[in-house]
Design a protein around this motif. Structure first.
Motif, mmCIF file in Angstrom:
data_model
loop_
_atom_site.group_PDB
_atom_site.id
_atom_site.type_symbol
_atom_site.label_atom_id
_atom_site.label_comp_id
_atom_site.label_asym_id
_atom_site.label_seq_id
_atom_site.Cartn_x
_atom_site.Cartn_y
_atom_site.Cartn_z
ATOM 1 N N ARG A 300 0.795 -1.219 0.000
ATOM 2 C CA ARG A 300 0.000 0.000 0.000
ATOM 3 C C ARG A 300 0.833 1.278 0.000
ATOM 4 O O ARG A 300 0.477 2.262 -0.645
ATOM 5 C CB ARG A 300 -0.951 0.006 1.191
ATOM 6 N N LYS A 301 1.956 1.285 0.757
ATOM 7 C CA LYS A 301 2.688 2.546 0.894
ATOM 8 C C LYS A 301 4.174 2.473 0.514
ATOM 9 O O LYS A 301 4.825 3.514 0.390
ATOM 10 C CB LYS A 301 2.569 3.076 2.338
ATOM 11 N N GLU A 302 4.717 1.301 0.356
ATOM 12 C CA GLU A 302 6.141 1.129 0.059
ATOM 13 C C GLU A 302 6.998 2.019 0.977
ATOM 14 O O GLU A 302 7.752 2.883 0.538
ATOM 15 C CB GLU A 302 6.464 1.429 -1.397
ATOM 16 N N LEU A 303 6.876 1.784 2.262
ATOM 17 C CA LEU A 303 7.560 2.594 3.256
ATOM 18 C C LEU A 303 9.029 2.205 3.394
ATOM 19 O O LEU A 303 9.409 1.058 3.172
ATOM 20 C CB LEU A 303 6.876 2.447 4.613
ATOM 21 N N ASP A 304 9.811 3.157 3.797
ATOM 22 C CA ASP A 304 11.210 2.926 4.162
ATOM 23 C C ASP A 304 11.237 2.824 5.686
ATOM 24 O O ASP A 304 11.172 3.837 6.378
ATOM 25 C CB ASP A 304 12.064 4.092 3.670
ATOM 26 N N VAL A 305 11.273 1.606 6.210
ATOM 27 C CA VAL A 305 11.245 1.375 7.658
ATOM 28 C C VAL A 305 12.673 1.218 8.158
ATOM 29 O O VAL A 305 13.413 0.343 7.697
ATOM 30 C CB VAL A 305 10.417 0.121 8.009
ATOM 31 N N ARG A 306 13.057 2.060 9.104
ATOM 32 C CA ARG A 306 14.425 2.078 9.601
ATOM 33 C C ARG A 306 14.436 1.911 11.116
ATOM 34 O O ARG A 306 13.671 2.565 11.824
ATOM 35 C CB ARG A 306 15.110 3.401 9.243
ATOM 36 N N GLY A 307 15.288 1.050 11.606
ATOM 37 C CA GLY A 307 15.489 0.940 13.042
ATOM 38 C C GLY A 307 16.518 1.957 13.515
ATOM 39 O O GLY A 307 17.276 2.522 12.720
ATOM 40 N N ALA A 308 16.527 2.192 14.817
ATOM 41 C CA ALA A 308 17.543 3.050 15.424
ATOM 42 C C ALA A 308 17.948 2.425 16.754
ATOM 43 O O ALA A 308 17.106 2.230 17.630
ATOM 44 C CB ALA A 308 17.016 4.464 15.637
ATOM 45 N N HIS A 309 19.231 2.117 16.885
ATOM 46 C CA HIS A 309 19.734 1.403 18.062
ATOM 47 C C HIS A 309 20.955 2.123 18.616
ATOM 48 O O HIS A 309 21.921 2.386 17.892
ATOM 49 C CB HIS A 309 20.100 -0.027 17.665
ATOM 50 N N LEU A 310 20.894 2.467 19.889
ATOM 51 C CA LEU A 310 22.000 3.109 20.596
ATOM 52 C C LEU A 310 22.374 4.461 19.966
ATOM 53 O O LEU A 310 21.578 5.054 19.246
ATOM 54 C CB LEU A 310 23.209 2.173 20.685
ATOM 55 N N GLY A 311 23.586 4.929 20.243
ATOM 56 C CA GLY A 311 23.996 6.266 19.795
ATOM 57 C C GLY A 311 25.353 6.277 19.142
ATOM 58 O O GLY A 311 26.231 7.053 19.537
#
Length: 363
Positions: A300-311
């Protein structure tokens, strides 16, 4: 050993033994080996992940290889003063006795494919201060040891105690915002105005997006978000989040959605609010499973899903922003307790009565 020597070799610490079984104990004070240092803790924050761990969340205690390996001294939002330098440690870390320092929360193994390629925050071994004691305990104690592979940064004198205490979560906030790849014409939604969300608001504001929107259920936190640069705030209890976001975007939806609520509803909300081809950044540590219709992401949206872990690579940036007064802990750090007041501290930290709670050992 006489009584004086025995007292000098012990320290007060919080010891995690099991869910909801955290005790104030006298334990052996750490000593520095070769290329190691010991700090005297100035402050250690209680993170939302600490609260979830204390309450027994499955991701910390479940499965055949649980993340937490008790008993362990918790705490990964710490900083302190160099108290003891082992052989070679001054040169190894480029620090001197008495200097204020912080170590990144992860202790890289320096051997796995991720460490060797510079992606140390995804280390396969993944020892993190405060959850496993294979390399060292965490910062909810009077003293703490940094092993040789710790990544250490100095803290300038002008940075206040409260600001220094948020360096670790601020580094995580910077990494998360950077993962959103915010552009000048973006409408950005940050869901969750807890400590991390409020730091993300400050960092995202520095990116000068077209509109910065913050969603939370607590009006007082939304007021802080506005102080930190949010253009629009939404309380889903009284506001139509989807209607507001669509009205700001010609009915398309936001360009970037950053999820930091820690609630499964924050995920499904984001999938509704974000436009097609948008960037969805997931930061939260969840206490329970999240279920959603994945066809939204693809078909439906072809999203760019990104995780974010620590700094990763963000501690120097966090320290610089605090030193220049571009980001602040004012309004975020709300409570301080001694180690001996642990039971009250975790109760307050695990409630909406606080935003960020600090433990300040008596030294």
């Amino acid at each position: 050993m006489n009584a004086t020597e025995d007292a000098a070799s012990a320290m007060t610490a919080i010891v995690c033994r099991a869910p909801k079984d955290y005790r104030v104990e006298q334990v052996a004070r750490p000593r520095a080996g070769r290329n190691e240092l010991v700090i005297r803790i100035a402050a250690c924050g209680i993170c939302a992940s600490d609260c979830k761990c204390w309450s027994g969340a499955k991701m910390f205690w479940g499965g055949p290889n649980p993340w937490v390996k008790a008993p362990v001294i918790p705490g990964h939002e710490f900083f302190g003063y160099v108290e003891e330098l082992g052989e070679g440690a001054a040169e190894h870390f480029n620090v001197q006795l008495g200097e204020r320092v912080i170590a990144e929360q992860i202790v890289p193994c320096e051997k796995c494919r991720y460490c060797r390629s510079g992606q140390y925050w995804m280390c396969e071994v993944h020892n993190i201060f405060g959850f496993q004691r294979e390399v060292a305990d965490g910062g909810m104690a009077q003293y703490m040891r940094f092993p040789p592979t710790a990544i250490v940064h100095k803290i300038p004198v002008g940075v206040s105690l409260e600001d220094a205490a948020i360096i670790e979560p601020l580094a995580c906030a910077i990494h998360t915002v950077n993962r959103g790849d915010i552009q000048l014409d973006d409408v950005v939604v940050i869901a969750g105005a807890g400590p991390l969300g409020l730091m993300m608001v400050q960092v995202a504001h520095l990116k000068t997006p077209k509109k910065l929107v913050v969603i939370d259920l607590v009006d007082e936190r939304l007021a802080l978000a506005r102080e930190y640069g949010a253009d629009v705030t939404i309380n889903p209890k009284s506001d139509d989040a989807l209607g507001v976001v669509r009205s700001l975007t010609d009915q398309y939806g936001c360009d970037v959605y950053i999820e930091t609520t820690g609630s499964p509803s924050g995920v499904t909300q984001g999938l509704d609010l974000i436009r097609k081809l948008g960037r969805f950044v997931e930061f939260s540590v969840f206490g329970s499973d999240t279920t959603t219709d994945w066809s939204i992401i693809g078909d439906r949206k072809e999203l760019d899903v990104r995780g974010a872990h620590l700094g990763p690579y963000c501690y120097p940036i966090a320290i610089d922003l605090l030193a220049r007064g571009l980001v602040t802990s004012k309004g975020i750090v709300t409570h301080g307790f001694t180690l001996e007041q642990w039971d009250e501290a975790i109760k307050v930290a695990n409630s909406l009565d606080s935003i960020k709670v600090l433990l300040k050992p008596k030294n």
